[in-house]
Write a protein that holds these residues in place. Structure first.
Motif, PDB file in Angstrom:
ATOM      1  N   THR A  36       0.889  -1.238  -0.133  1.00  0.00           N
ATOM      2  CA  THR A  36      -0.140   0.101   0.069  1.00  0.00           C
ATOM      3  C   THR A  36       0.797   1.349  -0.038  1.00  0.00           C
ATOM      4  OG1 THR A  36      -1.892  -1.119   0.996  1.00  0.00           O
ATOM      5  CG2 THR A  36      -1.694   1.280   1.304  1.00  0.00           C
ATOM      6  N   PRO A  37       1.883   1.286   0.853  1.00  0.00           N
ATOM      7  CA  PRO A  37       2.589   2.576   0.809  1.00  0.00           C
ATOM      8  C   PRO A  37       3.513   2.650  -0.382  1.00  0.00           C
ATOM      9  CG  PRO A  37       3.614   1.096   2.514  1.00  0.00           C
ATOM     10  CD  PRO A  37       2.105   0.682   2.172  1.00  0.00           C
ATOM     11  N   ILE A  38       3.818   1.610  -1.008  1.00  0.00           N
ATOM     12  CA  ILE A  38       4.540   1.739  -2.305  1.00  0.00           C
ATOM     13  C   ILE A  38       3.553   2.231  -3.294  1.00  0.00           C
ATOM     14  CG2 ILE A  38       5.168   0.341  -4.252  1.00  0.00           C
ATOM     15  CD1 ILE A  38       7.548   0.562  -2.499  1.00  0.00           C
ATOM     16  N   LEU A  39       2.415   2.091  -3.292  1.00  0.00           N
ATOM     17  CA  LEU A  39       1.427   2.204  -4.233  1.00  0.00           C
ATOM     18  C   LEU A  39       0.977   3.910  -4.164  1.00  0.00           C
ATOM     19  CD1 LEU A  39      -1.364  -0.450  -4.294  1.00  0.00           C
ATOM     20  CD2 LEU A  39       0.412   0.129  -6.084  1.00  0.00           C
ATOM     21  N   ILE A  40       0.981   4.382  -2.716  1.00  0.00           N
ATOM     22  CA  ILE A  40       1.193   5.751  -2.475  1.00  0.00           C
ATOM     23  C   ILE A  40       2.110   6.588  -3.227  1.00  0.00           C
ATOM     24  CG2 ILE A  40       1.055   7.338  -0.612  1.00  0.00           C
ATOM     25  CD1 ILE A  40      -0.538   5.316   0.939  1.00  0.00           C
ATOM     26  N   LEU A  41       3.604   6.023  -2.933  1.00  0.00           N
ATOM     27  CA  LEU A  41       4.556   6.598  -3.409  1.00  0.00           C
ATOM     28  C   LEU A  41       4.463   6.755  -5.078  1.00  0.00           C
ATOM     29  CD1 LEU A  41       7.337   5.075  -1.344  1.00  0.00           C
ATOM     30  CD2 LEU A  41       6.783   7.591  -1.255  1.00  0.00           C
ATOM     31  N   ALA A  42       3.701   5.728  -5.620  1.00  0.00           N
ATOM     32  CA  ALA A  42       3.663   5.811  -7.175  1.00  0.00           C
ATOM     33  C   ALA A  42       2.706   6.695  -7.385  1.00  0.00           C
ATOM     34  CB  ALA A  42       3.311   4.538  -7.582  1.00  0.00           C
ATOM     35  N   LEU A  43       1.833   7.078  -6.671  1.00  0.00           N
ATOM     36  CA  LEU A  43       0.797   7.974  -6.848  1.00  0.00           C
ATOM     37  C   LEU A  43       1.400   9.369  -6.699  1.00  0.00           C
ATOM     38  CD1 LEU A  43      -2.418   6.601  -4.923  1.00  0.00           C
ATOM     39  CD2 LEU A  43      -2.055   6.815  -7.611  1.00  0.00           C
ATOM     40  N   TRP A  44       2.353   9.758  -5.864  1.00  0.00           N
ATOM     41  CA  TRP A  44       2.954  10.849  -5.668  1.00  0.00           C
ATOM     42  C   TRP A  44       3.938  11.003  -6.739  1.00  0.00           C
ATOM     43  CZ3 TRP A  44       3.087  15.013  -2.573  1.00  0.00           C
ATOM     44  CH2 TRP A  44       2.333  15.225  -1.243  1.00  0.00           C
ATOM     45  N   LEU A  45       4.697  10.043  -7.144  1.00  0.00           N
ATOM     46  CA  LEU A  45       5.328  10.400  -8.267  1.00  0.00           C
ATOM     47  C   LEU A  45       4.531  10.652  -9.557  1.00  0.00           C
ATOM     48  CD1 LEU A  45       8.323  10.214  -9.656  1.00  0.00           C
ATOM     49  CD2 LEU A  45       7.695   7.845 -10.165  1.00  0.00           C
ATOM     50  N   GLY A  46       3.509  10.249  -9.541  1.00  0.00           N
ATOM     51  CA  GLY A  46       2.570  10.526 -10.906  1.00  0.00           C
ATOM     52  C   GLY A  46       2.177  11.772 -10.964  1.00  0.00           C
ATOM     53  N   ALA A  47       1.813  12.453  -9.816  1.00  0.00           N
ATOM     54  CA  ALA A  47       1.299  13.588  -9.451  1.00  0.00           C
ATOM     55  C   ALA A  47       2.506  14.779  -9.670  1.00  0.00           C
ATOM     56  CB  ALA A  47       0.974  13.938  -7.966  1.00  0.00           C
ATOM     57  N   THR A  48       3.857  14.385  -9.280  1.00  0.00           N
ATOM     58  CA  THR A  48       4.868  15.206  -9.592  1.00  0.00           C
ATOM     59  C   THR A  48       5.183  15.282 -10.982  1.00  0.00           C
ATOM     60  OG1 THR A  48       6.383  13.497  -8.958  1.00  0.00           O
ATOM     61  CG2 THR A  48       5.921  15.290  -7.221  1.00  0.00           C
ATOM     62  N   VAL A  49       5.096  13.976 -11.788  1.00  0.00           N
ATOM     63  CA  VAL A  49       5.310  13.946 -13.067  1.00  0.00           C
ATOM     64  C   VAL A  49       4.164  15.005 -13.823  1.00  0.00           C
ATOM     65  CG1 VAL A  49       5.140  12.708 -15.166  1.00  0.00           C
ATOM     66  CG2 VAL A  49       6.396  11.943 -13.148  1.00  0.00           C
ATOM     67  N   ILE A  50       2.910  15.148 -13.371  1.00  0.00           N
ATOM     68  CA  ILE A  50       1.829  15.849 -14.002  1.00  0.00           C
ATOM     69  C   ILE A  50       2.478  17.246 -13.943  1.00  0.00           C
ATOM     70  CG2 ILE A  50      -0.497  16.441 -13.992  1.00  0.00           C
ATOM     71  CD1 ILE A  50      -1.227  13.564 -13.465  1.00  0.00           C
ATOM     72  N   LEU A  51       2.902  17.664 -12.660  1.00  0.00           N
ATOM     73  CA  LEU A  51       3.062  19.204 -12.253  1.00  0.00           C
ATOM     74  C   LEU A  51       4.572  19.267 -13.116  1.00  0.00           C
ATOM     75  CD1 LEU A  51       2.783  21.491 -10.500  1.00  0.00           C
ATOM     76  CD2 LEU A  51       4.566  20.359  -8.963  1.00  0.00           C
ATOM     77  N   ALA A  52       5.434  18.498 -13.482  1.00  0.00           N
ATOM     78  CA  ALA A  52       6.501  19.018 -14.018  1.00  0.00           C
ATOM     79  C   ALA A  52       6.190  19.147 -15.585  1.00  0.00           C
ATOM     80  CB  ALA A  52       7.820  17.603 -14.256  1.00  0.00           C
ATOM     81  N   GLY A  53       5.046  18.470 -16.088  1.00  0.00           N
ATOM     82  CA  GLY A  53       4.805  18.729 -17.621  1.00  0.00           C
ATOM     83  C   GLY A  53       3.893  19.991 -17.486  1.00  0.00           C
ATOM     84  N   TRP A  54       3.169  20.178 -16.837  1.00  0.00           N
ATOM     85  CA  TRP A  54       2.610  21.584 -16.727  1.00  0.00           C
ATOM     86  C   TRP A  54       3.550  22.517 -16.770  1.00  0.00           C
ATOM     87  CZ3 TRP A  54       1.489  24.977 -12.072  1.00  0.00           C
ATOM     88  CH2 TRP A  54       0.737  25.995 -12.611  1.00  0.00           C
ATOM     89  N   SER A  55       4.551  22.496 -15.812  1.00  0.00           N
ATOM     90  CA  SER A  55       5.683  23.664 -15.705  1.00  0.00           C
ATOM     91  C   SER A  55       6.439  23.587 -16.724  1.00  0.00           C
ATOM     92  CB  SER A  55       6.549  23.112 -14.414  1.00  0.00           C
ATOM     93  OG  SER A  55       7.582  21.923 -15.068  1.00  0.00           O
TER      94      SER A  55
END
Length: 482
Positions: free
Chosen positions: A454-473
């Motif tokens: 479960t915490p691994i999946l949460i980390l993957a979600l965090w990484l996905g969110a930062t990747v989306i933020l980087a794309g928007w940036s």
């Protein structure tokens, strides 16, 4: 990808030319290496020390002279919590939870001798372990190295030149991410190497080691991508640095401690002193095996006499005093088990609150992965307490059985007045060696892996969110340049 690699190479070359950046990278590498070496050395010494203490304690118990069995019940023994094989990477709650437990009859003690209580208060901030370096210190150094990677291009006027030469904002974001990711790889390399060596030495821990390595790899990527995104979105290097330092303070320092405090407020845990008072009050209501006029044990006496078809305890085929001690221990142990279940339920509820707050801080998620994989989490501590209580009960009931079956009631009743009767109530020391040694059975590797999913999946979600933020940036960066 070729343009991104060229940008990354140029950024790394700039770091090499910049002595400050180079010194920072070397310092981080040395710190990670030193943390891995010192932590595993310390844990290896601690492991040997606890094994030696347990061996000495068992030897002292077995070396006791001939005694009355009930004297041995109160003499008691100690058990020491073994250290997990991966605890050198992340000691988890081990420094806080206590490592030594005194076992005696009629009483359930709490674990004592914790590193935090025995050493300075600075240990509460964190030991120098690979987990602490990667969770707290490595992100801070990545911030100082990466906060100006893109704002510097805008300040120096080279951003428009890059974009006009055919380089896209996406190439710049990706190239800078590769450069900072290389630094992150340097930081995590000693920890990964240590985990690989541990997996080679102990193949049964390979899955847990891989899960820990994956968790920290995701955590470092989250910081790398987030730092680059913040550098692209900020209008100046100073703004980027202030924002990132604030995020680091919240994620790595405030959130873990705030989550623990919130969990304690939402699920308050009764103090040990209050619990002991409650247990003693409930024991007095249930029955007192040391009181011959106690109603509960008077009823027990009546049931026992009726079961064996006799009218007085002297006619029973065993020592009734020993039977009373055994029944009293069973009574108190059931009460202890009930209160331990309540304690474990509250502590698990607190742990679940902290786990749910991983959505606001990836540090909480990676800490769960780390402690679960290393076997230094709450569940391991609760297993130690539960198994220690089972061992205590078995030891005390074995001694009560000797009291019941090996001593006569007449000698037992007269031993305080008759020296010869007192000598006859002392049984041979060979009986103490028959008490089984304590053997802790830790959480299985499969269960630890399951707890880390479960915490691994949460980390993957965090990484996905930062990747989306980087794309928007990247889009914001291109728009500002135009």
């Amino acid at each position: 990808m070729r343009r991104a690699c060229l940008i990354a190479w140029a950024e790394l070359a700039l770091m090499v030319r910049s002595r400050v950046a180079l010194i920072g990278v070397i310092a981080l590498l040395l710190l990670s290496t030193i943390a891995a070496a010192t932590s595993y050395t310390h844990m290896a010494q601690e492991r040997l020390g606890r094994i030696a203490n347990q061996t000495e304690t068992d030897a002292l118990f077995e070396a006791q002279p001939a005694r009355h069995p009930h004297r041995m019940v109160h003499y008691g023994s100690y058990v020491y919590r073994p250290i997990g094989t991966l605890a050198g990477f992340d000691p988890g709650i081990d420094p806080f939870s206590g490592t030594t437990l005194y076992l005696e009859g009629h009483r359930q003690n709490s674990a004592t001798i914790s590193a935090v209580r025995e050493n300075s208060s600075l240990m509460r901030f964190g030991q120098l372990t690979p987990a602490f370096v990667l969770q707290t210190l490595a992100p801070l150094l990545l911030i100082f190295l990466g906060f100006s990677m893109i704002t510097r291009e805008r300040t120096h006027g080279s951003l428009r030149l890059l974009l006009s030469s055919g380089v896209t904002a996406r190439d710049i974001i990706l190239g800078k991410t590769l450069a900072l990711g290389s630094v992150g790889l340097v930081a995590i390399a000693p920890a990964w190497l240590t985990l690989v060596l541990m997996a080679i030495v102990m193949p049964s821990e390979a899955g847990a080691a891989a899960m820990i390595g994956l968790g920290y790899g995701l955590y470092m990527l989250i910081w790398v991508v987030g730092i680059i995104a913040a550098s692209a979105l900020a209008r100046s290097g100073q703004a980027a640095l202030l924002i990132l330092i604030g995020i680091w303070c919240f994620v790595a320092v405030v959130a873990p401690r705030g989550a623990a405090e919130l969990a304690n407020r939402l699920e308050p845990l009764e103090s040990r002193a209050a619990t002991d008072l409650t247990i003693q009050a409930e024991l007095r209501q249930l029955g007192d095996s040391h009181n011959p006029d106690d109603p509960f044990f008077a009823a027990f006496k009546a049931r026992t006499l009726a079961h064996y078809g006799v009218t007085k305890v002297e006619d029973l085929p065993f020592n009734f005093r020993g039977a009373v001690s055994a029944e009293g221990e069973a009574l108190t142990s059931r009460l202890f088990a009930m209160h331990f279940a309540e304690l474990a339920t509250t502590q698990r509820a607190q742990s679940n609150i902290v786990a749910n707050l991983s959505i606001v801080s990836p540090a909480l998620a990676v800490r769960r992965v780390s402690m679960a994989g290393a076997g230094t989490d709450l569940e391991t501590h609760l297993r130690f307490l539960q198994q220690s209580e089972a061992h205590r009960f078995a030891m005390v009931q074995y001694l009560n059985g000797l009291h019941r079956d090996r001593l006569s009631l007449a000698d037992d009743a007269a031993r305080s007045k008759d020296p010869k009767a007192e000598q006859r109530t002392r049984i041979g020391a060979t009986n103490w060696a028959k008490v089984p040694d304590f053997e802790f059975k830790p959480t299985s590797a499969a269960d630890r892996l399951s707890a880390a999913i479960t915490p691994i999946l949460i980390l993957a979600l965090w990484l996905g969110a930062t990747v989306i933020l980087a794309g928007w940036s990247g889009r914001v960066l291109a728009g500002r340049a135009l």
